[in-house]
Each structure stands twice: as structure tokens, then as C-alpha cells.
Scaffold this motif. Structure first.
Motif, short mmCIF file in Angstrom:
data_model
loop_
_atom_site.label_atom_id
_atom_site.label_comp_id
_atom_site.label_asym_id
_atom_site.label_seq_id
_atom_site.Cartn_x
_atom_site.Cartn_y
_atom_site.Cartn_z
N VAL A 250 -9.40 6.05 -7.45
CA VAL A 250 -9.50 6.58 -6.09
C VAL A 250 -8.94 8.00 -6.03
N LYS A 251 -9.62 8.86 -5.28
CA LYS A 251 -9.02 10.15 -4.92
C LYS A 251 -9.17 10.37 -3.42
N VAL A 252 -8.09 10.82 -2.82
CA VAL A 252 -8.09 11.12 -1.39
C VAL A 252 -7.66 12.56 -1.24
N SER A 253 -8.46 13.36 -0.58
CA SER A 253 -8.10 14.77 -0.44
C SER A 253 -7.85 15.12 1.02
N GLU A 254 -6.75 15.80 1.26
CA GLU A 254 -6.33 16.10 2.62
C GLU A 254 -6.18 17.61 2.78
N VAL A 255 -6.10 18.05 4.02
CA VAL A 255 -5.75 19.45 4.25
C VAL A 255 -4.57 19.48 5.20
N HIS A 256 -3.54 20.21 4.80
CA HIS A 256 -2.34 20.31 5.63
C HIS A 256 -2.21 21.73 6.18
N GLY A 257 -1.20 21.93 6.99
CA GLY A 257 -0.86 23.31 7.38
C GLY A 257 -1.69 23.83 8.54
N MET A 258 -2.11 25.06 8.40
CA MET A 258 -2.78 25.81 9.46
C MET A 258 -3.90 25.01 10.11
N SER A 259 -4.72 24.36 9.29
CA SER A 259 -5.92 23.71 9.82
C SER A 259 -5.59 22.48 10.67
N GLN A 260 -4.34 22.03 10.60
CA GLN A 260 -4.01 20.84 11.38
C GLN A 260 -3.78 21.13 12.85
N ARG A 261 -3.53 22.38 13.19
CA ARG A 261 -3.14 22.69 14.56
C ARG A 261 -4.33 22.64 15.53
N GLY A 262 -4.79 21.44 15.83
CA GLY A 262 -5.88 21.29 16.78
C GLY A 262 -7.21 21.76 16.24
N GLY A 263 -7.25 22.12 14.96
CA GLY A 263 -8.50 22.57 14.35
C GLY A 263 -9.31 21.40 13.84
N SER A 264 -10.46 21.71 13.29
CA SER A 264 -11.32 20.71 12.69
C SER A 264 -10.67 20.24 11.39
N VAL A 265 -10.49 18.93 11.25
CA VAL A 265 -9.78 18.39 10.08
C VAL A 265 -10.69 17.44 9.29
N VAL A 266 -10.71 17.61 8.00
CA VAL A 266 -11.55 16.80 7.13
C VAL A 266 -10.69 16.15 6.05
N THR A 267 -10.87 14.87 5.82
CA THR A 267 -10.30 14.28 4.63
C THR A 267 -11.41 13.57 3.86
N TYR A 268 -11.25 13.56 2.56
CA TYR A 268 -12.26 12.97 1.68
C TYR A 268 -11.66 11.76 0.98
N VAL A 269 -12.40 10.69 0.92
CA VAL A 269 -11.98 9.53 0.14
C VAL A 269 -13.11 9.20 -0.83
N LYS A 270 -12.80 9.19 -2.11
CA LYS A 270 -13.83 8.90 -3.12
C LYS A 270 -13.35 7.79 -4.03
N TYR A 271 -14.27 6.91 -4.42
CA TYR A 271 -13.88 5.81 -5.29
C TYR A 271 -15.02 5.40 -6.20
N GLY A 272 -14.65 4.79 -7.30
CA GLY A 272 -15.64 4.36 -8.27
C GLY A 272 -14.92 3.99 -9.55
N GLU A 273 -15.68 3.89 -10.64
CA GLU A 273 -15.05 3.55 -11.91
C GLU A 273 -14.17 4.71 -12.37
N LYS A 274 -14.68 5.93 -12.20
CA LYS A 274 -13.89 7.13 -12.55
C LYS A 274 -14.27 8.26 -11.59
N VAL A 275 -13.29 8.77 -10.87
CA VAL A 275 -13.54 9.86 -9.92
C VAL A 275 -12.95 11.14 -10.50
N TYR A 276 -13.72 12.19 -10.53
CA TYR A 276 -13.20 13.49 -10.97
C TYR A 276 -12.86 14.36 -9.76
N SER A 277 -13.87 14.99 -9.16
CA SER A 277 -13.59 15.91 -8.06
C SER A 277 -13.06 15.16 -6.84
N PRO A 278 -11.98 15.66 -6.22
CA PRO A 278 -11.47 15.00 -5.01
C PRO A 278 -12.22 15.41 -3.73
#
Lengths: 195, 578
Positions: free
Chosen positions: A36-64
């Protein structure tokens, strides 16, 4: 051959709790034995801005990260964010969207208009849209901030892992004093997904 | 089962397991969580220093004293710490010293996207670069070994996607390491010219030794060899992107030690393939080294040096694959970050906007004052630059500027590097007006304590800097405090201080509305009969206020009852609780 992975995007407005949702989902997937890989964005973009998180899963995950046309499912906490990130959806991907609307600053200042009937227009694109009034359900559960967990309840019915795994993940990610409230929110999400 | 962990948390775990005992850092996205996470281990002393230079000097002092030490910062923080960094390269260490620097390709939360590998090369300090959480933990432990074996600080280069992605890691036990003996060694640690000249030879020899010892496959640098015509040389997160696109279709040389680069390994790898691509984010450092070695590789001519890479950029550039996408056919309004509902900065910036002040800005949440509808910022450069650039601006334009120009700087940023600028204003005399936005926390990085808050990183009560007394001690006679929720008082104070012919400081004081101890008033409600739809309340740019059916509407899930909008309404239409 490119590696087969499943991708779930969680999109919303800073402060809506998409981080917690992605962590719950990440724990569920770890429990299922996936890489599993979970990618988050912290900081500036959290202040009421558009926020995206990614969750990827499989046998082997490379890019988050998840790129356009790659998401098997998008969970949007807000309608405008659903419209913004729909290009990330894969052919035949699912879009779970909360019907909540939050005006962004260019709409508040009158510089731009909030598009009308976003959900109707997305359905017309032959996209599998599951619209949920998560905010009302969260308020029914006792706190409007629990709409993230309502949406996880909806998603749980789509992914089909055992219920117990989700409950364990909730217990791991949510402080104990808010657990009962979030369990209620999760159940309400499950019930609308079944309806 | 592996534990799902943020890269930064895994980094902290590595520090713990490596027996690190002293940590001093300054917060900065995307590095902050390393220090927050390591502070939770009782065995580790951890602190927030006032800035990165202080932090690195603390860590170096601990290393000289014989303790494994760590210092973390974001990329621009390393510029602040560059002074001790370049000489720590000469002194070397006693116990291991590891420095984290977190780059931010794509500038998710930064003012530039500098590539910190340049600092490692220029300071002649080894740098390692992990590509996921598991490597964060492993490389940190290896970095301490490297540091002690070769008598050098070691930099671990993080980037946003490694720092802020979670993946599975194995947990290990802590290696409790005894404090090394401290023995006076002036030739090594007193960097006067006579000693430093000798140490420079040691530095060059050390880097040559590392190059020699790591010239083949190693714990850091790995060849994944397949029977293919093409090879890819890569490092860090770029490896993950490239691997997702190509899997086992091509051979990989994955570099974990990015300074010094392993020349022999580069030559051996590249000579096996008809085509060799170097895939690295930001600058073409590996590529340039390959070319200097006479290798025929391609990189930046394909990928450029701006922003983040991704699997789809690599797939498009090297395979010509572009995903099919669905789209929403209308313009989707952007949703930029905004000051939160109830943010104490809002009233201050509305007042500045109303006055039409020229505003020299700084780094923090309040940089959002630059956005519409407030538009109240003229310049933002780096930590502390508001105050010093205000002085220069006023020196250049004289009295005309002094009467309408201010600097705005947060409490933490003022402690970081604003004080010296203020001394300069007093010493070299401009009638400058400096506004310290004291929200009692380091806000933008997610609520870290600082010397003005009265608490330390571990949450214990600490000595608290009195900003009023400090400014006076620095030579400013006029120091006053306003409450930014009271806009009339705030505007009056700014106008008065701009007029006076001496330097002054206004402290705009109100704790961040997101702090747990801040009690919120009930949400406000619009009386639709009284609302004249004049939209005055929209001018403050509060995310909780919008127009519904031509009347002002307050979102009760966001409103914290700060009352700024009530001050804007001439018709008394906003009041009461919902």
C-alpha cells in the motif's frame, strides 16, 4: 508490462478530513495483505484549498501518486472537487460524491460562478456516480465533521472487504472519545450504499 | 505485518533505532513531522530551535560532545544553516551527525524549488536519498554509520512525495549507543585558518575514500540488471515513477548515494546499453556527471528541470502513451488556499488593504494576505525578509514610502530571522512600521511551539519571550499591541504609526483560531430582512460567507463567530447565533 495496481483518490476541501479517510482506507488495505502507498499533501494547500490524497494498492506499488485516467474510484467530499478531478477517473471508474457544496474564494468574490447540476452533468457523461448527502448523515451521527467516515462507509460496500477490518481500522485511526460517533457515521454510510 | 508509515515518521523511527539522542530542528513543510515524531520517543531529546542555523549548531555541538545527533529542515532552511554546514564538513564529527533536508519539487508549500544536492556537492558532504518509507528508516541508520566511519556529517535528502507518502516498514529495536568520550581536539574543531587548511585535505581524502568504497553495488546503489537494450539511471522518488512505467522492461541503476556519485558504477552500467536515460527530479546533476565521464545519456533535454516528475510524464515522453480522460465541460473555479474562518490575520489585512498600504510580506499563513479579495501584499522573499526589505524600500524612497509602507511578519518568523532586521531599522534609522502578527503558534507548518508561546516541543512549560520588551531592547521605542478582531482600533493604530517620524512596532495579537484551547463563539446568522445584498461582508474573504439567493449566507459548519463580518455590515444584518 506496467504493474497492475488499484488506485483510489480522495478529494475535498482543506479541513474536511480527507487525511483521516485515506489513513483508514490505507490501514484496511494493509490488513488485507496488499502493498500500500498513501500520498498526502500538507502545509499551504491544506488551508481551505483543494486537497487530494492518493491511496494505491496491489501486489507491488511503486509510484505513490495517481495521474489522469488512472483512478479506479474517486471519493469527492464536495461537488466542485468531483468536477475538478473527474479527469483522473479511469474508464469504468466509480465516483462517490458528497452532495455538499462549498464556495471557493473566486465564487465568493463573484469572479467565477459555481457550476449548476454538477452531478447530473457527470452522470450524463456515462460515469458511475454515487451521490450521497454525507453532510446530513454526519449531522445525524452527531457531528458534521464525520462526513469523511460516512463516505468510508459507502466505499466499504463497494470494495467488499470484511466489515471487521474496517471497524479495526476505524479504532486505530480515530481517538477513542470520537469512536462511537464515527461508528454511527460509518453505519449510516453503509446503509445508504445498500439502499 | 509491516506498519504503514509516513516517510517522515519512518525517518524518525530510523533515528530512534540508530540510537540518536539529541535532535534540534526548525519546522518547514515537508520536513516537520520527522522532528514531531521523534520527539515522542522518551529516549530522544528533541527541540525546536529558533532557526535552522541554530538547530544545526546545536546538533553539531551534541555530535562533538559524543552523542548521535540529528537536525531537520526544509530545502530553504539549509540556506539558513549553510554557514555551519560548510564548516561542519571540515570539522567532521565525534558521534554521528545526520541532517535531513526536504526538497519540494512542484512547490506545494515553498517559495522556490531549489535542488539541495547542490549544497551537498558544494559543501563536500555525503548525501543519501531514500525513495520510500522503508528506505527512509534504513538509510537514516546507514547514514549514522557512514557519518562515524568517514568522520563527516551526512545529509539525507527527502522530497515531498517521499516525506508525505505512507508505505509499509519493518520495525527494529533501538540500538542504545553509549555517549562517546569527549576529548579536546583543537586541530579538528577550532577552524582557524591554520587548522582549516589541514582539514581541507582531510575533506578531499574522505570524499575520495567514499567514492572508492562505494564504486560498485552497495547498500545504497543498486543495479537491477535485465536483458534489455535500454537502461535507466535514477534516484529517489523518480525511481518509483520510472519503475511503475517500465517494471522489468529495462535495466535500472538506482542511486541511493547521490553525493559523491559512483563514477565507476555509472560507467559500468551505461556501457551495457544502446540507450541510457537519466531520470531525476529538478536539476540534471546525475546526468551532468555522466556526461563529464563521457557517457552518452539523455535526461533533461526530454524531461526539463521544472516541477515534479510522474509516471505519466515518463510514459508520455519515453513511450508516447497518454491516458484517455473524461472531463467536466465547464470552467471549474479554482480553489486556492485561504485564511481560515476566524483567522486573526484577516482583520489586520483588511485594514492594510483599506489603507492602501504597501506591504512587505514574509513566510507563513499570512502570506495568504496576498490573495484576492484582500490583495494586501507587495513582496514575499524568504524568512525575515519583510523587515529588512522594508528598511531598504524606505531608504530608497524616503518619507513618501515611510508613510505608507509596512512589514508583516509572524511571531515564529520574527524569532527565526526578523530580529536582526529590526535591529538594523533602529540602528540605521528609518521611520519604518513593522507589524508582528502574533498568533501564538507556528501556524502554516501545522502548529509548532516557538520561543514566544511559552511551551517547548515536548509540550512542557518553557521560558516565554516577551515580544514588547524584546522590541524595546532592540531599540524600538514605540511598541503597541492591537487586537485584529477590532478592525477600527487596528486601522487607527496602523495609520498613527505610519505618520510618526520614528520606527515603530505594532503587535497584532490573537491566537490562531485553530488552536485547541481557543474557545469559539457560536456561529453567526444573517437576518435576511435586514441584508441589503451590498456584499460588504464578502470583502474580507471569509470562506464561511457566500451569497445564497442574493443574500449573504454564513456556513455554520465553518463560522467560529469572530465577528469581523459584523464590523463590515452597515445594516446590522449579521448577529445572533444560528
Amino acid at each position: 508490462m506496467a504493474v497492475e495496481v488499484k488506485s483510489v483518490m480522495i478529494v475535498g476541501v482543506g479541513g474536511q478530513g480527507s487525511l483521516l479517510a485515506s489513513r483508514i482506507l490505507g490501514n484496511v488495505l494493509m490488513e488485507q495483505g496488499y502493498d500500500v502507498k498513501v500520498s498526502e499533501v500538507h502545509g499551504m494547500s491544506q488551508r481551505g484549498g483543494s486537497v487530494v490524497t492518493y491511496v494505491k494498492y496491489g501486489e507491488k506499488v511503486y509510484s505513490p501518486v495517481i495521474e489522469k485516467g488512472e483512478a479506479d474510484a474517486i471519493i469527492a467530499f464536495e461537488q466542485l472537487e468531483a468536477a475538478r478531478y473527474v479527469p483522473y477517473l479511469k474508464e469504468n471508474g466509480h465516483l462517490i460524491v458528497s452532495t455538499q457544496k462549498i464556495d471557493p474564494m473566486p465564487v465568493i468574490t463573484g469572479a467565477m460562478k459555481y457550476p449548476e447540476d454538477i452531478i447530473g452533468k457527470l452522470k450524463a457523461k456515462d460515469i458511475d456516480v454515487i451521490a450521497v448527502d454525507a453532510l446530513s448523515l454526519a449531522e445525524e451521527a452527531g457531528n458534521p465533521k464525520s462526513s469523511n467516515v460516512v463516505l468510508m462507509g459507502v466505499l466499504s460496500k463497494r470494495l467488499g472487504f470484511e466489515r471487521e477490518v474496517w471497524i479495526n481500522a476505524l479504532k486505530q485511526c480515530v481517538p477513542e472519545k470520537f469512536l462511537e460517533l464515527n461508528m454511527k457515521a460509518f453505519e449510516l454510510g453503509e446503509s445508504v450504499a445498500e439502499a | 505485518m509491516k506498519k504503514l508509515m509516513l516517510g517522515n515518521d519512518a525517518f524518525a523511527r530510523g533515528l530512534f533505532e540508530a540510537g540518536c539522542t539529541v535532535v534540534s530542528s526548525y519546522p518547514g513543510t515537508p520536513s516537520t513531522e520527522i522532528t514531531e515524531a521523534v520527539a515522542k520517543y522518551e529516549e530522544v531529546y528533541a527541540e525546536w530551535a529558533p532557526n535552522e542555523k541554530v538547530a544545526l549548531e546545536v546538533a553539531l555541538g551534541a555530535s562533538i560532545a559524543g552523542a548521535r545527533a540529528f537536525c531537520g529542515m526544509k530545502h530553504v532552511g539549509l540556506n539558513v544553516a549553510a554557514d555551519p554546514l560548510y564548516t561542519a564538513s571540515y570539522t567532521g564529527v565525534n558521534a554521528g551527525l545526520v541532517i535531513a533536508v526536504a526538497d519540494d519539487p512542484g512547490m506545494h508549500s515553498s517559495q522556490n524549488e531549489q535542488d539541495s544536492r547542490h549544497h551537498a556537492i558544494a559543501s563536500k558532504i555525503p548525501m543519501v536519498e531514500p525513495s520510500d518509507s522503508q528506505e527512509c528508516r534504513e538509510f537514516v541508520k546507514q547514514a549514522f554509520e557512514l557519518s562515524e566511519k568517514y568522520d563527516t556529517p551526512v545529509i539525507v535528502r527527502m522530497s515531498t512525495r517521499v516525506a508525505h507518502s505512507q508505505s509499509g516498514i519493518d520495525l527494529g529495536m533501538r540500538n542504545n549507543i553509549e555517549l562517546k568520550p569527549y576529548k579536546k581536539d583543537a586541530g579538528k574543531f577550532v577552524m582557524v585558518p591554520a587548522n582549516a587548511r589541514k582539514r581541507h585535505y582531510d575533506v578531499e581524502e574522505r570524499m575520495q575514500n567514499i567514492k572508492e568504497d562505494y564504486k560498485f553495488n552497495s547498500i545504497f546503489n543498486k543495479v537491477e540488471k535485465k536483458a534489455t537494450v535500454a537502461g535507466i539511471i535514477t534516484s529517489g522518488i523518480a525511481y518509483q515513477y520510472a519503475k511503475e512505467v517500465f517494471g522489468d522492461e529495462v535495466s535500472f541503476l538506482k542511486l541511493g548515494l547521490v553525493n559523491p556519485l559512483p563514477d565507476q558504477l555509472l560507467i559500468d552500467f551505461a556501457s551495457n546499453y544502446d540507450e541510457v536515460y537519466v531520470i531525476e527530479e529538478l536539476d540534471g546533476i546525475i546526468e551532468d556527471r555522466c556526461k563529464a565521464l563521457g557517457l552518452n545519456v539523455k535526461g533533461k533535454e526530454i524531461f526539463g528541470c521544472i516541477g515534479e516528475l510522474s509516471q505519466s510524464i515518463i510514459a508520455e515522453k519515453l513511450k508516447g502513451i497518454v491516458n484517455k480522460v473524461k472531463s467536466f465541460d465547464e470552467d471549474v473555479p479554482v480553489r486556492p488556499p485561504v485564511m481560515c474562518a476566524g483567522c486573526p490575520h484577516r482583520g489586520l489585512f483588511y485594514s492594510l488593504s483599506k489603507i492602501g498600504a504597501t506591504v512587505m510580506g514574509d513566510i507563513g499563513c499570512y502570506t495568504l494576505g496576498a490573495s484576492a479579495p484582500l490583495n494586501a501584499m507587495d513582496a514575499t522573499i524568504c524568512m525575515g525578509a519583510s523587515i529588512s526589505s522594508l528598511h531598504g524600500f524606505n531608504k530608497a524612497r524616503g518619507e513618501e514610502a515611510e508613510k505608507k509602507t509596512v512589514a508583516v511578519i509572524g511571531d515564529s518568523t520574527f524569532m527565526h530571522s526578523g530580529m536582526t532586521g529590526l535591529v538594523n531599522i533602529a540602528y540605521n534609522a528609518t521611520n519604518s512600521t513593522v507589524i508582528i502578527l502574533d498568533n501564538s503558534i507556528t501556524g502554516m507548518t501545522g502548529h509548532q511551539q516557538n520561543p514566544t508561546t511559552g511551551y517547548n516541543l515536548k509540550g512542557d512549560v518553557a521560558a516565554k519571550v516577551n515580544l514588547e520588551e524584546l522590541c524595546k531592547a532592540l531599540g524600538i521605542k514605540r511598541v503597541r499591541v492591537v487586537d485584529p478582531y477590532n478592525m477600527a482600533q487596528t486601522e487607527k493604530a496602523i495609520r498613527e504609526e505610519l505618520e510618526v517620524k520614528e520606527p515603530s512596532v505594532i503587535i497584532s495579537r490573537r491566537p490562531c483560531a485553530l488552536l485547541k484551547y481557543v474557545k469559539h463563539a457560536p456561529a453567526l446568522k444573517v437576518d435576511n430582512d435586514k441584508c441589503k445584498s451590498c456584499k460588504a461582508c464578502l470583502k474580507i474573504g471569509c470562506p464561511a460567507i457566500s451569497i445564497r439567493d442574493s443574500k449573504a449566507f454564513i456556513d455554520h459548519t465553518q463560522c467560529v463567530g469572530c465577528g469581523i463580518c459584523q464590523e463590515m455590515c452597515k445594516f446590522d444584518a449579521i448577529g445572533g447565533k444560528q
